[in-house]
Scaffold this motif. Structure first.
Motif, PDB file in Angstrom:
ATOM      1  N   ARG A  17      -4.778 -72.926 -11.321  1.00 24.32           N
ATOM      2  CA  ARG A  17      -3.487 -73.172 -11.964  1.00 24.32           C
ATOM      3  C   ARG A  17      -2.634 -71.908 -12.022  1.00 24.32           C
ATOM      4  N   ALA A  18      -3.244 -70.765 -11.849  1.00 26.02           N
ATOM      5  CA  ALA A  18      -2.524 -69.495 -11.885  1.00 26.02           C
ATOM      6  C   ALA A  18      -1.886 -69.141 -10.541  1.00 26.02           C
ATOM      7  N   SER A  19      -2.133 -69.953  -9.506  1.00 26.79           N
ATOM      8  CA  SER A  19      -1.634 -69.625  -8.158  1.00 26.79           C
ATOM      9  C   SER A  19      -0.283 -70.280  -7.864  1.00 26.79           C
ATOM     10  N   ILE A  20       0.616 -70.242  -8.817  1.00 25.09           N
ATOM     11  CA  ILE A  20       1.928 -70.890  -8.676  1.00 25.09           C
ATOM     12  C   ILE A  20       2.694 -70.294  -7.499  1.00 25.09           C
ATOM     13  N   CYS A  21       3.172 -71.184  -6.608  1.00 31.93           N
ATOM     14  CA  CYS A  21       3.944 -70.721  -5.450  1.00 31.93           C
ATOM     15  C   CYS A  21       5.369 -71.292  -5.446  1.00 31.93           C
ATOM     16  N   GLN A  22       5.671 -72.221  -6.353  1.00 34.67           N
ATOM     17  CA  GLN A  22       7.036 -72.727  -6.504  1.00 34.67           C
ATOM     18  C   GLN A  22       7.196 -73.281  -7.911  1.00 34.67           C
ATOM     19  N   ILE A  23       8.369 -73.027  -8.491  1.00 35.61           N
ATOM     20  CA  ILE A  23       8.712 -73.561  -9.810  1.00 35.61           C
ATOM     21  C   ILE A  23      10.066 -74.231  -9.693  1.00 35.61           C
ATOM     22  N   GLY A  24      10.191 -75.397 -10.295  1.00 30.27           N
ATOM     23  CA  GLY A  24      11.476 -76.084 -10.342  1.00 30.27           C
ATOM     24  C   GLY A  24      11.730 -76.613 -11.738  1.00 30.27           C
ATOM     25  N   ILE A  25      12.971 -76.528 -12.190  1.00 29.99           N
ATOM     26  CA  ILE A  25      13.369 -77.059 -13.497  1.00 29.99           C
ATOM     27  C   ILE A  25      14.613 -77.909 -13.283  1.00 29.99           C
ATOM     28  N   ALA A  26      14.606 -79.108 -13.826  1.00 32.54           N
ATOM     29  CA  ALA A  26      15.766 -79.995 -13.750  1.00 32.54           C
ATOM     30  C   ALA A  26      16.201 -80.361 -15.164  1.00 32.54           C
ATOM     31  N   ALA A  27      17.513 -80.293 -15.416  1.00 34.45           N
ATOM     32  CA  ALA A  27      18.077 -80.655 -16.711  1.00 34.45           C
ATOM     33  C   ALA A  27      18.725 -82.038 -16.593  1.00 34.45           C
TER      34      ALA A  27
END
Length: 82
Positions: A17-27
């Protein structure tokens, strides 16, 4: 902008779970997406073939992307608009 809720999505390079390669946030407001933000992240870890087959992100794509510590700074600037 006032949002009713946010959706956060992350992709990982491998089973960690620590190997994040992309983050996206939508409002969302009024049932519609009103804003969004995404970034690639260099997890500085190996990429498992199964993960690549799911999200299509390869090590070459994140080679020059910010690391997790660098992303925190960039993400904070983005989130300040909400």
């Amino acid at each position: 902008m006032i949002a009713d809720f946010f959706v956060v999505d992350v992709e990982t390079a491998n089973q960690s779970r620590a190997s994040i390669c992309q983050i996206g946030i939508a409002a969302f407001a009024g049932g519609k997406m009103v804003d969004g933000w995404e970034t690639l992240v260099n997890p500085e870890e190996y990429f498992a073939g199964i993960n690549i087959s799911i999200h299509g992100i390869r090590p070459e794509a994140v080679e020059h992307a910010p690391t997790r510590s660098e992303e925190r700074r960039v993400g904070k600037e983005c989130r300040s608009r909400w």
